[in-house]
Motif scaffolding. Structure first.
Motif, short mmCIF file in Angstrom:
data_model
loop_
_atom_site.label_atom_id
_atom_site.label_comp_id
_atom_site.label_asym_id
_atom_site.label_seq_id
_atom_site.Cartn_x
_atom_site.Cartn_y
_atom_site.Cartn_z
N LEU A 17 27.13 -5.05 -69.08
CA LEU A 17 26.42 -5.68 -70.20
C LEU A 17 26.02 -7.12 -69.87
N PHE A 18 26.74 -7.73 -68.94
CA PHE A 18 26.41 -9.11 -68.59
C PHE A 18 25.09 -9.21 -67.81
N VAL A 19 24.56 -8.08 -67.35
CA VAL A 19 23.23 -8.11 -66.73
C VAL A 19 22.19 -8.54 -67.75
N ALA A 20 22.29 -8.00 -68.97
CA ALA A 20 21.34 -8.36 -70.02
C ALA A 20 21.46 -9.84 -70.38
N PHE A 21 22.69 -10.33 -70.55
CA PHE A 21 22.88 -11.74 -70.89
C PHE A 21 22.36 -12.65 -69.78
N SER A 22 22.67 -12.29 -68.54
CA SER A 22 22.23 -13.12 -67.41
C SER A 22 20.71 -13.13 -67.29
N ALA A 23 20.08 -11.97 -67.48
CA ALA A 23 18.62 -11.89 -67.37
C ALA A 23 17.94 -12.72 -68.45
N LEU A 24 18.47 -12.71 -69.65
CA LEU A 24 17.89 -13.52 -70.72
C LEU A 24 17.99 -15.00 -70.39
N VAL A 25 19.13 -15.42 -69.84
CA VAL A 25 19.30 -16.82 -69.45
C VAL A 25 18.30 -17.20 -68.36
N VAL A 26 18.11 -16.30 -67.39
CA VAL A 26 17.21 -16.58 -66.27
C VAL A 26 15.75 -16.64 -66.73
N CYS A 27 15.38 -15.78 -67.67
CA CYS A 27 13.97 -15.66 -68.07
C CYS A 27 13.51 -16.74 -69.04
N VAL A 28 14.43 -17.32 -69.80
CA VAL A 28 14.01 -18.28 -70.83
C VAL A 28 13.28 -19.50 -70.28
N PRO A 29 13.74 -20.14 -69.22
CA PRO A 29 13.06 -21.38 -68.80
C PRO A 29 11.66 -21.18 -68.24
N LEU A 30 11.37 -20.04 -67.58
CA LEU A 30 10.09 -19.92 -66.88
C LEU A 30 9.35 -18.62 -67.18
N PHE A 31 9.99 -17.48 -66.94
CA PHE A 31 9.27 -16.21 -66.98
C PHE A 31 8.76 -15.87 -68.39
N LEU A 32 9.59 -16.01 -69.39
CA LEU A 32 9.13 -15.74 -70.75
C LEU A 32 8.06 -16.73 -71.21
N PRO A 33 8.24 -18.04 -71.02
CA PRO A 33 7.17 -18.98 -71.40
C PRO A 33 5.86 -18.70 -70.65
N LEU A 34 5.95 -18.27 -69.40
CA LEU A 34 4.74 -17.99 -68.63
C LEU A 34 3.96 -16.83 -69.24
N PRO A 78 15.34 -34.10 -79.48
CA PRO A 78 15.39 -33.16 -80.61
C PRO A 78 14.02 -32.73 -81.12
N TRP A 79 12.96 -33.42 -80.70
CA TRP A 79 11.61 -33.10 -81.16
C TRP A 79 10.84 -32.23 -80.18
N LEU A 80 11.39 -32.00 -79.01
CA LEU A 80 10.71 -31.17 -78.01
C LEU A 80 10.88 -29.70 -78.37
N PHE A 81 9.81 -28.93 -78.28
CA PHE A 81 9.88 -27.54 -78.74
C PHE A 81 10.80 -26.67 -77.89
N SER A 82 11.15 -27.13 -76.68
CA SER A 82 12.06 -26.36 -75.82
C SER A 82 13.51 -26.82 -75.92
N HIS A 83 13.80 -27.78 -76.79
CA HIS A 83 15.12 -28.42 -76.80
C HIS A 83 16.24 -27.41 -77.08
N TYR A 84 16.02 -26.46 -77.97
CA TYR A 84 17.09 -25.52 -78.35
C TYR A 84 16.95 -24.16 -77.68
N TRP A 85 16.12 -24.04 -76.66
CA TRP A 85 15.87 -22.73 -76.06
C TRP A 85 17.13 -22.06 -75.54
N LEU A 86 18.06 -22.83 -75.02
CA LEU A 86 19.29 -22.25 -74.45
C LEU A 86 20.49 -22.39 -75.39
N GLY A 87 20.22 -22.66 -76.64
CA GLY A 87 21.30 -22.83 -77.61
C GLY A 87 21.91 -21.54 -78.10
N PHE A 88 21.45 -20.40 -77.57
CA PHE A 88 21.98 -19.13 -78.05
C PHE A 88 23.40 -18.85 -77.58
#
Length: 284
Positions: free
Chosen positions: A74-91, A232-242
């Motif tokens: 199950l940690f594959v899903a959690f790890s992949a979400l962490v990896v994708c948030v900074p670059l792949f998903l925004p792209l 706190p005003w940057l739209f990416s500030h809370y992206w990894l707050g999950f």
């Protein structure tokens, strides 16, 4: 009649109700090979992670959840979400959001859409909703692909949360869905930015690139301690707050703060997009 004109003709023959227009937009979006190619690329991320861990023999070590994968798939899903948030998903979101209006203009179909009974304002809302639906599809693709490949290659069992509490597989999957929802909310502000940029040009590549670059710039600025006043005003500030969703009990503060921030970006850039689009001379 060209294929683009035929597509527009199909849209205009539909009833002008908002739900019908949205259904038409989603049909067009998910019939494109580009859309499925991007979703396939996102699905490949957890697969590559899982295969790499499997080939390495499950050696311990690595950032975040990576060292936990060999013991629980199950940690594959959690790890992949962490990896994708900074670059792949925004792209990928940048490509879809930046193409909303500019893409129609570049194909010469925008002028047909704005004369439809739906009107410009409803068309703009539908375009944004289409981008939001793609956000849902993208986040779920990463999470579901991660869970499936993790179950295939590794054992599945109870998950130990960041707070030290152990929860069952069902609870862990529910938290994965909550993380996907958190990521969707995080990207809604970026969708509004991309929509606005898309109204400024008839060249979709420009608005796509600008949206993706702004996501990178926002994250870089968020890492500079000298600029902590604007963080706190940057739209990416809370992206990894999950990460707070992996505690017991769940801490909802980051989720709420993120939702309020994204709502602000939606309001501001949505208003800018409306102001620009309603006064724009559409020639293509």
């Amino acid at each position: 009649m060209s294929s683009s004109e035929a597509t527009v003709g199909t849209r205009l023959r539909r009833p002008s109700a908002g739900w019908d227009l949205l259904a038409s937009e989603l049909t067009v979006l998910f019939r494109r090979w580009r859309t499925w190619a991007m979703l396939g690329a996102l699905a490949a991320v957890p697969i590559l992670i899982a295969v790499a861990i499997k080939i390495s023999g499950g050696r311990r070590g690595g950032p975040g959840f990576l060292e936990q994968i060999s013991g629980n798939g199950l940690f594959v899903a959690f790890s992949a979400l962490v990896v994708c948030v900074p670059l792949f998903l925004p792209l990928t979101i940048g490509v879809v959001a930046g193409d909303t209006i500019a893409g129609e203009a570049s194909h010469g179909t925008l002028r047909y859409l704005v004369i439809a009974p739906a009107g410009r304002l409803r068309l703009l809302a539908v375009k944004y909703a289409g981008s939001a639906v793609f956000c849902v599809a993208a986040a779920l693709t990463v999470g579901v692909a991660g869970a499936v490949i993790g179950a295939i290659l590794f054992p599945i069992g109870p998950v130990t949360l960041l707070s030290g509490t152990t929860v069952g597989v069902g609870d862990a999957l529910l938290r994965m869905l909550l993380i996907a929802l958190y990521i969707v909310v995080s990207l809604l502000g970026m969708c509004a930015i991309g929509l606005f940029l898309s109204t400024l040009t008839d060249v979709p590549v420009g608005s796509m690139a600008a949206t993706a670059v702004l996501a990178v710039v926002s994250q870089v600025l968020d890492q500079l301690p000298q600029l902590d006043a604007i963080h706190p005003w940057l739209f990416s500030h809370y992206w990894l707050g999950f990460a707070d969703l992996l505690r017991d009990p769940i801490a909802w503060d980051s989720f709420a703060s993120n939702a309020v921030l994204q709502a602000g970006y939606i309001a501001v850039f949505g208003a800018l997009a409306v102001g620009r689009f309603l006064t724009k001379d559409i020639l293509s």
